[in-house]
Design an enzyme around this catalytic site. Structure first.
Site, PDB file in Angstrom:
ATOM      1  CB  THR A 142      16.239 140.769  37.834  1.00 31.75           C
ATOM      2  OG1 THR A 142      17.114 141.890  37.741  1.00 31.75           O
ATOM      3  CG2 THR A 142      16.066 140.368  39.289  1.00 31.75           C
ATOM      4  CG  ASP A 143      14.612 140.400  32.352  1.00 33.25           C
ATOM      5  OD1 ASP A 143      15.241 139.318  32.262  1.00 33.25           O
ATOM      6  OD2 ASP A 143      13.387 140.500  32.139  1.00 33.25           O
ATOM      7  CB  CYS A 144      17.231 145.552  35.564  1.00 34.91           C
ATOM      8  SG  CYS A 144      16.096 145.009  36.849  1.00 34.91           S
ATOM      9  CE1 TYR A 145      20.882 146.510  40.103  1.00 33.65           C
ATOM     10  CE2 TYR A 145      18.494 146.249  39.961  1.00 33.65           C
ATOM     11  CZ  TYR A 145      19.608 147.029  40.232  1.00 33.65           C
ATOM     12  OH  TYR A 145      19.445 148.322  40.636  1.00 33.65           O
TER      13      TYR A 145
END
Ligand code: SF4
Ligand code: SF4
Lengths: 403, 140
Positions: A142-145
């Site tokens: 994901t964008d954050c992970y």
């Protein structure tokens, strides 16, 4: 519950004595003779705590593990520990590893009976033994992970958190398993030879926690316990907790009834009291050593703790036909005294009895817990709420039994 | 992993062939040589422990026999790993000789090696994998 007891002690009073190293502690086996000799009230006066113990495969067990954030971070969606799948449908690096999960490429029962050589229970034992365990985590990113794959060796020490969390342990009574079919069968109750060739049972009887507190008078949510060699807690009634099961005149359930949900810090536990096991033809599991202290609040507690194997009955169930067909049929009742004697009779036929639960280790657990309390290292936890079934009022005429 | 102690007898015809090399290379088996008496162009004898995946093991044995090697199994010896055994008693359900039995009233599970027939029934039955097959070296 309104009752007039001759002996009235509180958790606070008992804990004060424990702190001073003055508490009188006996095991659930030792209390039997004491009550027989002195009577219930006198025994309740003398003794402060009774310790119980059990050491059996408990399939509904597992560990909540947080393996620590990686760089770059990962929101793990599929995780394996030593190739055993763990459930990763939790936040980023939290997983739940179930005791019965076999290795991803286990042949299962394809070669019957399957040996299930390694699984979640074994990973848990390896972790508490301090061994390195290979972790593989996959994610969709994901964008954050952004991280999509992590592979590394982990040890229990390095984990951020590791909590043994068992949704259903410590069954109050269990079946005595026989097999009336014509072939050997392999069950979670062990191997059962045809035509009732053996009868297997799986509780510690008079030493088992919930046999000594049949109405959950003291064991409740928040009770501090011995779990896997360390301190743990009862956190809720276990799944399938069923206090409404038929009971004998003595109040003891005649079949599987109460259960406990328990947890504790895995980091403090020991491989001696958490053993990964393989049940031939059935699967993997975890054998758990558990001990529960029972505070001697009054003579009614003494009465229940003095229960003997002769008074505890297990239902005899045919795992050849009735259990898999879920007919609910019970072939009869047998006492734990009989089961521990090595043989029993069913329809005139003598059958050797086989324990699956370790009485030797159950005694060790009860003894260890006794020592912890005697040394003032372990205080009793007063339940914040009681378990369903504790509201039952069961009248015991204790006074007349006092000698 | 499967392991057995084997006695291999080579006839004069096969003694010069790289049979052990093939076992390792083609069948992914490990061996541990305990005794060997091999002379070129004479009959030979090898005692060895062979281990590997059960499937490879079976294929390896077939290869040996097909090559004209006489294969004999040396009886194993079953022992209890006392660190692994947690004294449950499950094994007593299958032990035919009573080598594994329960002592009363302690409920301790005893293992009397002298009564053990090495039938190995207890090995997959023991939940803790405490019953181990060892090769009986004195029988070689
Ligand atoms: S089944 Fe295994 S762990 Fe249980 S008593 Fe027998 S050898 Fe020991
Ligand atoms: S190998 Fe056979 S005889 Fe020996 S202990 Fe095991 S089951 Fe009993």
């Amino acid at each position: 519950m309104v009752a007039n007891y001759q002996v009235n002690k509180t958790y606070q009073e008992i804990n004060e004595k424990i702190k001073k190293g003055q508490a009188v502690v006996v095991t659930a086996e030792e209390i039997i003779d004491l009550v027989r000799r002195k009577g219930e009230a006198a025994a309740a006066r003398t003794v402060d705590v009774v310790t119980t113990g059990t050491f059996s495969p408990m399939c509904s067990s597992g560990a909540i593990i947080n393996f620590g954030h990686t760089k770059p971070p990962i929101k793990a969606s599929r995780v394996w520990l030593n190739n055993v799948p763990a459930y990763a449908g939790l936040a980023a690096v939290d997983v739940y590893l179930g005791a019965t999960e076999p290795t991803a490429d286990d042949p299962l029962n394809k070669v019957y009976p399957g040996e299930f050589k390694y699984g979640g229970g074994h990973v848990i034992q390896d972790l508490v033994a301090g061994k390195a365990v290979h972790l593989v985590a996959e994610a969709y990113g994901t964008d954050c992970y952004p991280n999509k794959r992590v592979e590394k060796d982990i040890t229990l020490k390095q984990l951020v958190n590791a909590v043994l969390f068992n949704p259903r342990n410590c069954y109050q009574n269990y079946n005595c398993a026989v097999n009336l079919s014509n072939r050997t069968i392999y069950t979670y109750m062990g191997p059962l030879r045809p035509r009732a060739g053996n009868a297997n049972f799986c509780t510690a009887g008079q030493l088992s926690p919930l046999f000594n507190d049949p109405y959950y008078r003291t064991i409740g949510i928040g009770t501090r316990i011995f779990l896997g060699g360390a301190v743990g807690y009862v956190c809720f009634p276990g799944t399938q907790h069923n206090p409404a099961k038929p009971r004998g005149e003595n109040g003891i359930p005649l079949g599987p009834a109460g259960t406990l949900m328990v947890l504790g810090d895995l980091k403090k536990m020991s491989p001696r009291h958490l053993v990964g096991v393989s049940l031939l033809g059935y699967g993997c599991s975890l054998t758990v050593g558990m001990g529960i202290p029972i505070p001697m609040l009054n003579e009614e507690i003494a009465h229940y703790c003095a229960v003997t194997d002769e008074q505890l009955l297990a239902p005899i169930v045919d795992y050849g036909h009735d259990y898999p067909a879920a007919t609910g049929r019970i072939l009869g009742q047998v006492s734990y005294a009989q089961l521990k004697s090595g043989k029993m009779t069913l329809d005139g036929q003598e059958i050797p009895t086989v324990p699956l639960s370790s009485l030797v280790r159950a005694r060790e657990v009860a003894q260890l817990l006794k020592e912890w309390i005697e040394k003032g290292q372990f205080l009793l936890g007063e339940p914040v709420d009681m378990l369903p079934g504790s509201e039952e009022i069961h009248c015991v005429r204790t006074a007349s039994r006092d000698s | 992993m499967h392991a057995e102690m084997l006695v291999l007898q080579f006839s004069r015809e096969v003694v010069d062939q790289p049979i052990i090399y093939r076992l390792v290379k083609d069948f992914d088996l490990e061996f541990n040589l305990l005794k060997a008496a091999i002379n070129p162009r004479q009959e030979g004898l090898i005692v060895m422990e062979l281990r590997g995946h059960p499937k490879d093991f079976r294929r390896g044995l077939k290869y040996l026999r097909d090559s004209g090697v006489k294969v004999r199994k040396v009886a194993g010896e079953v022992r209890r790993n006392e660190d692994r055994c947690y004294q449950c008693g499950t094994c007593t359900a299958v032990c035919p000789t009573g080598a594994l039995h329960i002592e009363r009233p302690s409920m301790a599970v005893a293992f009397e090696a002298t009564r053990c027939s090495a039938c190995e029934l207890c090995c997959p039955t023991c939940p803790a994998h405490a019953m181990e097959v060892r090769l009986n070296r004195s029988a070689v």
